[in-house]
Design a protein around this motif. Structure first.
Motif, mmCIF file in Angstrom:
data_model
loop_
_atom_site.group_PDB
_atom_site.id
_atom_site.type_symbol
_atom_site.label_atom_id
_atom_site.label_comp_id
_atom_site.label_asym_id
_atom_site.label_seq_id
_atom_site.Cartn_x
_atom_site.Cartn_y
_atom_site.Cartn_z
ATOM 1 N N CYS A 159 0.847 -1.206 0.000
ATOM 2 C CA CYS A 159 0.000 0.000 0.000
ATOM 3 C C CYS A 159 0.876 1.248 0.000
ATOM 4 C CB CYS A 159 -0.913 -0.002 1.232
ATOM 5 S SG CYS A 159 -1.710 1.595 1.531
ATOM 6 N N ILE A 160 0.590 2.170 -0.933
ATOM 7 C CA ILE A 160 1.401 3.397 -1.047
ATOM 8 C C ILE A 160 0.689 4.618 -0.454
ATOM 9 C CG2 ILE A 160 2.841 2.667 -3.004
ATOM 10 C CD1 ILE A 160 0.858 4.158 -4.858
ATOM 11 N N GLN A 161 -0.396 4.389 0.269
ATOM 12 C CA GLN A 161 -1.081 5.479 0.998
ATOM 13 C C GLN A 161 -1.571 6.579 0.059
ATOM 14 O OE1 GLN A 161 0.942 6.288 4.695
ATOM 15 N NE2 GLN A 161 -0.140 8.209 4.969
ATOM 16 N N CYS A 162 -2.132 6.171 -1.082
ATOM 17 C CA CYS A 162 -2.558 7.168 -2.065
ATOM 18 C C CYS A 162 -3.960 7.712 -1.789
ATOM 19 C CB CYS A 162 -2.497 6.574 -3.465
ATOM 20 S SG CYS A 162 -3.664 5.203 -3.732
ATOM 21 N N GLY A 163 -4.791 6.923 -1.114
ATOM 22 C CA GLY A 163 -6.150 7.369 -0.797
ATOM 23 C C GLY A 163 -7.178 7.088 -1.877
ATOM 24 N N CYS A 165 -8.630 4.334 -2.529
ATOM 25 C CA CYS A 165 -9.683 3.478 -1.959
ATOM 26 C C CYS A 165 -10.763 4.338 -1.303
ATOM 27 C CB CYS A 165 -9.079 2.487 -0.964
ATOM 28 S SG CYS A 165 -7.882 3.216 0.169
ATOM 29 N N CYS A 224 -7.568 0.156 -6.485
ATOM 30 C CA CYS A 224 -6.276 0.231 -5.779
ATOM 31 C C CYS A 224 -5.114 -0.023 -6.747
ATOM 32 C CB CYS A 224 -6.230 -0.787 -4.647
ATOM 33 S SG CYS A 224 -4.597 -0.848 -3.874
HETATM 34 S S1 SF4 Z 1 -5.893 2.530 -2.862
HETATM 35 FE FE1 SF4 Z 1 -5.842 2.485 -0.636
HETATM 36 S S2 SF4 Z 1 -5.070 0.427 -0.107
HETATM 37 FE FE2 SF4 Z 1 -4.553 0.814 -2.295
HETATM 38 S S3 SF4 Z 1 -2.501 1.688 -2.266
HETATM 39 FE FE3 SF4 Z 1 -3.915 3.429 -2.254
HETATM 40 S S4 SF4 Z 1 -4.203 3.875 -0.017
HETATM 41 FE FE4 SF4 Z 1 -3.287 1.806 -0.167
#
Ligand code: SF4
Ligand code: FES
Length: 249
Positions: A159-163, A165, A224
Motif C-alpha cells: 500500500c502506497i497510501q494514495c487514498g 480506496c 487500488c
Molecule cells: S488505494 Fe488504498 S489500499 Fe490501495 S494503495 Fe492506495 S491507499 Fe493503499
C-alpha cells in the motif's frame, strides 16, 4: 493527439470550485498523464494564467501522491496503475477527459486537484509501527516466518497510501488502507507485541478522522493501484473484535 480537458479549478479551500475547459494539443501518446498536464501548464504559464495544481513526487507509481479522478475513476481507467503511470495512448484523439480531486470529507481540497491527505498519516501514527528493537537484518531473518504469511504481509505492505480506496468508496471509507497497514504488521512475529493496541488505536483514529464505514462494495479493491485485497478488511474486523474484548488501549 488533441484532447479537451475539463479540470476542477479551486483556488483555495474557502472558494467554491468549478470545472474549466482546456485544450491539450499535440500530445504524444507516449506521454504519461502527468506529462500531458505539464504541457498544458506550460501553455497556461506562457499565457500568464495560473497553472493547474496537482500533486506528484516519484512519478513511478511508488509514492502515492499523484492521485486524482480521471473520468470519474480514481487513478483512471487502467487497473493496478497510478495516474503518473497512466499513458496517453490509453485515450483516443479528440477525447474529452474530466479531471477532479479526491472527494471525501476527510480529504479537504487544498487547491485544484491537490487534497490534504494527512488524515491517513494520523491513522498510521496511531499505531502503524513496531516500537521494539527488532535488531539488524540478520536478527530479523533469524525469526522463522512461513512463506504464505510472509507473502500476505508483503502484499499488504505494498500500500502506497494514495487514498484512491477512499475516493472510490461511496462512504469515503478508509477500511482498505487501514486494514492493509494493520495486516502488514499484525501478521508478522515482530508485530505481535502491539497487535491489540495497534488494531484498536488505528481503527478508532480512522473513525475520528471522519472516514465512513465499510459496506463491502469492493470499489476500493477495484481501483487500488497496488491491488490490495479486501480480505484484509475481514482480517481487520476479526482483529478489532478480538482486540476490543480485551479492553487494552
Ligand atoms: S488505494 Fe488504498 S489500499 Fe490501495 S494503495 Fe492506495 S491507499 Fe493503499
Ligand atoms: S507520483 Fe508517486 S505514485 Fe504517482
Amino acid at each position: 493527439m488533441n484532447l479537451t480537458l475539463r479540470v476542477w479549478r479551486q483556488p483555495n479551500p474557502a472558494t467554491p470550485g468549478r470545472l474549466v475547459e482546456y485544450k491539450a494539443e499535440n500530445i504524444s501518446p507516449d506521454m504519461s498523464f502527468l506529462e500531458m498536464l505539464d504541457v498544458v501548464n506550460e501553455g497556461l504559464i506562457k499565457r500568464g494564467e495560473e497553472p493547474i495544481a496537482f500533486d506528484s513526487d516519484c512519478r513511478e507509481g511508488i509514492c502515492g501522491t499523484c492521485g486524482c479522478m480521471v473520468n470519474g475513476v480514481a487513478h483512471g481507467p487502467d487497473p493496478g496503475t497510478t495516474v503518473c503511470q497512466l499513458h496517453m495512448r490509453r485515450f483516443r484523439n479528440g477525447d474529452t477527459i474530466t479531471i477532479e480531486p479526491w472527494r471525501a470529507a476527510a480529504f479537504p481540497v487544498v487547491k485544484d486537484l491537490v487534497v490534504d491527505r494527512s488524515a491517513l498519516d494520523r491513522v498510521v501514527r496511531a499505531g502503524g509501527y513496531v516500537s521494539m528493537n527488532v535488531g539488524a537484518a540478520p536478527d530479523a531473518n533469524a525469526i522463522p516466518v512461513p512463506k504464505t504469511i510472509a507473502d500476505e504481509a508483503f502484499d499488504a505492505a505494498a500500500c502506497i497510501q494514495c487514498g484512491a480506496c477512499v475516493a472510490a468508496c461511496k462512504n469515503a471509507s478508509a477500511a482498505l488502507f487501514t486494514s492493509a497497514k494493520l495486516a502488514h504488521l499484525n501478521l508478522l512475529p515482530q508485530g505481535q507485541a502491539e497487535k491489540t493496541r495497534r488494531t484498536i488505536r488505528m481503527v478508532e483514529q480512522m473513525d475520528i478522522e471522519g472516514f465512513g464505514a465499510c459496506s463491502n462494495e469492493g470499489e476500493c479493491e477495484a481501483v487500488c493501484p497496488k491491488e490490495i485485497r479486501i480480505t484484509n478488511i475481514a482480517k481487520m474486523n476479526r482483529d478489532y473484535l478480538k482486540a476490543s474484548l480485551t479492553g487494552v488501549r
